[in-house]
Design an enzyme around this catalytic site. Structure first.
Site, PDB file in Angstrom:
ATOM      1  N   ARG A 144       3.911 -12.966  23.237  1.00 44.96           N
ATOM      2  CA  ARG A 144       2.763 -12.208  23.711  1.00 44.96           C
ATOM      3  C   ARG A 144       3.284 -11.210  24.741  1.00 44.96           C
ATOM      4  O   ARG A 144       4.306 -11.448  25.386  1.00 44.96           O
ATOM      5  CB  ARG A 144       1.725 -13.129  24.348  1.00 44.96           C
ATOM      6  CG  ARG A 144       1.177 -14.193  23.397  1.00 44.96           C
ATOM      7  CD  ARG A 144       0.249 -15.150  24.127  1.00 44.96           C
ATOM      8  NE  ARG A 144      -0.321 -16.148  23.217  1.00 44.96           N
ATOM      9  CZ  ARG A 144       0.231 -17.335  22.958  1.00 44.96           C
ATOM     10  NH1 ARG A 144       1.375 -17.682  23.555  1.00 44.96           N
ATOM     11  NH2 ARG A 144      -0.340 -18.180  22.118  1.00 44.96           N
ATOM     12  N   HIS A 275      -0.150  -6.754  20.455  1.00 48.15           N
ATOM     13  CA  HIS A 275      -0.269  -8.081  19.847  1.00 48.15           C
ATOM     14  C   HIS A 275      -0.052  -8.045  18.336  1.00 48.15           C
ATOM     15  O   HIS A 275       0.254  -9.073  17.726  1.00 48.15           O
ATOM     16  CB  HIS A 275      -1.633  -8.688  20.175  1.00 48.15           C
ATOM     17  CG  HIS A 275      -1.640 -10.188  20.157  1.00 48.15           C
ATOM     18  ND1 HIS A 275      -0.941 -10.950  21.059  1.00 48.15           N
ATOM     19  CD2 HIS A 275      -2.249 -11.071  19.320  1.00 48.15           C
ATOM     20  CE1 HIS A 275      -1.123 -12.229  20.803  1.00 48.15           C
ATOM     21  NE2 HIS A 275      -1.911 -12.339  19.747  1.00 48.15           N
ATOM     22  N   ARG A 278       3.231  -9.421  17.302  1.00 43.90           N
ATOM     23  CA  ARG A 278       3.296 -10.890  17.225  1.00 43.90           C
ATOM     24  C   ARG A 278       2.715 -11.373  15.892  1.00 43.90           C
ATOM     25  O   ARG A 278       3.283 -12.260  15.243  1.00 43.90           O
ATOM     26  CB  ARG A 278       2.541 -11.499  18.405  1.00 43.90           C
ATOM     27  CG  ARG A 278       2.471 -13.022  18.413  1.00 43.90           C
ATOM     28  CD  ARG A 278       1.837 -13.489  19.714  1.00 43.90           C
ATOM     29  NE  ARG A 278       1.214 -14.800  19.614  1.00 43.90           N
ATOM     30  CZ  ARG A 278       1.843 -15.951  19.855  1.00 43.90           C
ATOM     31  NH1 ARG A 278       3.117 -15.946  20.184  1.00 43.90           N
ATOM     32  NH2 ARG A 278       1.194 -17.097  19.766  1.00 43.90           N
ATOM     33  N   HIS A 301       1.738 -22.377  19.008  1.00 42.03           N
ATOM     34  CA  HIS A 301       0.391 -22.812  18.626  1.00 42.03           C
ATOM     35  C   HIS A 301       0.303 -24.337  18.716  1.00 42.03           C
ATOM     36  O   HIS A 301       1.165 -25.040  18.178  1.00 42.03           O
ATOM     37  CB  HIS A 301       0.065 -22.382  17.196  1.00 42.03           C
ATOM     38  CG  HIS A 301      -0.139 -20.914  17.041  1.00 42.03           C
ATOM     39  ND1 HIS A 301      -0.008 -20.262  15.833  1.00 42.03           N
ATOM     40  CD2 HIS A 301      -0.477 -19.954  17.947  1.00 42.03           C
ATOM     41  CE1 HIS A 301      -0.255 -18.973  15.997  1.00 42.03           C
ATOM     42  NE2 HIS A 301      -0.546 -18.764  17.266  1.00 42.03           N
ATOM     43  N   TYR A 310      -2.146 -16.757   9.053  1.00 41.04           N
ATOM     44  CA  TYR A 310      -1.214 -15.719   8.628  1.00 41.04           C
ATOM     45  C   TYR A 310      -0.875 -15.834   7.149  1.00 41.04           C
ATOM     46  O   TYR A 310      -0.355 -14.883   6.549  1.00 41.04           O
ATOM     47  CB  TYR A 310       0.072 -15.782   9.470  1.00 41.04           C
ATOM     48  CG  TYR A 310      -0.177 -15.472  10.922  1.00 41.04           C
ATOM     49  CD1 TYR A 310      -0.556 -14.193  11.332  1.00 41.04           C
ATOM     50  CD2 TYR A 310      -0.064 -16.460  11.894  1.00 41.04           C
ATOM     51  CE1 TYR A 310      -0.806 -13.906  12.662  1.00 41.04           C
ATOM     52  CE2 TYR A 310      -0.310 -16.188  13.234  1.00 41.04           C
ATOM     53  CZ  TYR A 310      -0.684 -14.909  13.607  1.00 41.04           C
ATOM     54  OH  TYR A 310      -0.938 -14.637  14.930  1.00 41.04           O
TER      55      TYR A 310
END
Length: 328
Positions: A144, A275, A278, A301, A310
């Protein structure tokens, strides 16, 4: 220095100052403090500035339902609001409000914007330093932007090619990969930070900012070279909490502005920001066949379901389906 806690009176009188004081005493992160105070203030304003001690379950239910029905907030946002009010009432005020019955937000599927490899490289190529190197770390290590900016010299392990992330989202630490292509420029960036560190010492600039727990555990560590941010700000500034003049890290608003400008210059038409790098890191690793649990760990996560989103943006051409229009 918007990630440094602002000073509070020794004996706070205002309710929100008392709440902030209590949060710090109980070692909540400053990010959590800002979020909780924000939602408690909005709750009070929603109820025409009534004192929270005169309100309870009825008002809390109404506000949570308002957030869902009229503000169309996500389930995660509604949960944060509930956590803030729960902490404020049950822990800070020690006032229980019983069971709640409110309209819960419905989860709406959100597919993150992702750069193609060519788009990511095109945007990065148009950035100037230090934003270029910062975005290479976002894309190359899945960081991040706030995590990249808080990297200190000691967090880079060039022997094992590892970056240690401290106090990431959820106040969690993790390790991720250090891209080989960034090694030489990271060493150069450390040299820049080290030169500024030596100059600041001669000019009487204060030590690097340290979180409260670390400043107590490692007294004087902020004056050591290894604790300096590798992306230092251009000029020292006054610490809003202590009044000490110190050099903080580069500001994330600058990175956002530079990425927006570079994306426009590269004629990227999708909605994007720092972002997005990422998101692209995760998606491109999954496309290359890396295990989802590995990607989850690199991203930090806590739940694999967050990483699984994703899978929906992987380059599969409509999940492998050939359009009737494209059939020969």
């Amino acid at each position: 220095m918007d990630d440094i806690p602002h000073p509070l009176p020794a004996k706070p009188v205002k309710l929100m100052d008392q709440f902030r004081f209590w949060l710090r005493q109980n070692q909540y992160s400053y990010r959590t403090e800002q979020t909780y105070v924000l939602w408690v203030v909005r709750y009070i304003r929603y109820n025409q500035l009534r004192h929270p001690s005169t309100m309870g379950a009825k008002e809390i239910q109404a506000f949570l339902s308002y957030m869902s029905v009229q503000r169309h907030c996500s389930p995660s946002t509604q949960k944060i609001v509930l956590n803030a009010l729960n902490c404020f009432y049950r822990r800070f005020l020690q006032q229980d409000y019983g069971e709640l019955n409110f309209r819960q937000s419905k989860r709406k599927p959100r597919i993150p914007a992702v750069f193609s490899e060519q788009e990511a490289q095109a945007v990065i190529a148009l950035l100037s330093e230090p934003s270029q190197l910062i975005c290479e770390l976002l894309y190359g290590a899945g960081l991040r932007v706030s995590e990249a900016l808080r990297i200190r010299i000691k967090d880079l392990d060039f022997d094992r090619m590892i970056i240690t992330v401290h106090q990431g989202k959820g106040d969690k630490d993790r390790r991720t990969l250090l891209p080989k292509s960034c090694e030489e420029r990271l060493r150069q960036q450390i040299a820049i930070a080290s030169n500024l560190y030596e100059m600041d010492r001669k000019n009487g600039v204060g030590p690097a900012w340290m979180p409260h727990a670390l400043s107590r555990k490692y007294s004087g560590a902020g004056s050591q070279r290894i604790w300096q941010f590798i992306f230092p700000s251009k000029e020292p500034a006054r610490d809003p909490e202590t009044g000490i003049i110190r050099r903080h890290h580069y500001h994330q608003d600058n990175v956002r502005k530079h990425v927006k400008q570079a994306a426009a210059e590269a004629e990227i038409t999708k909605l994007c920001g720092p972002h997005t790098f990422r998101h692209s890191f995760a998606t491109h690793l999954l496309e290359k066949g890396y295990d989802i649990r590995t990607v989850q760990e690199l991203l930090g996560h806590s739940d694999v379901s967050t990483t699984e989103r994703y899978l929906h943006v992987m380059n599969r051409g409509g999940l492998g389906v050939i359009s009737p229009l494209d059939r020969g």
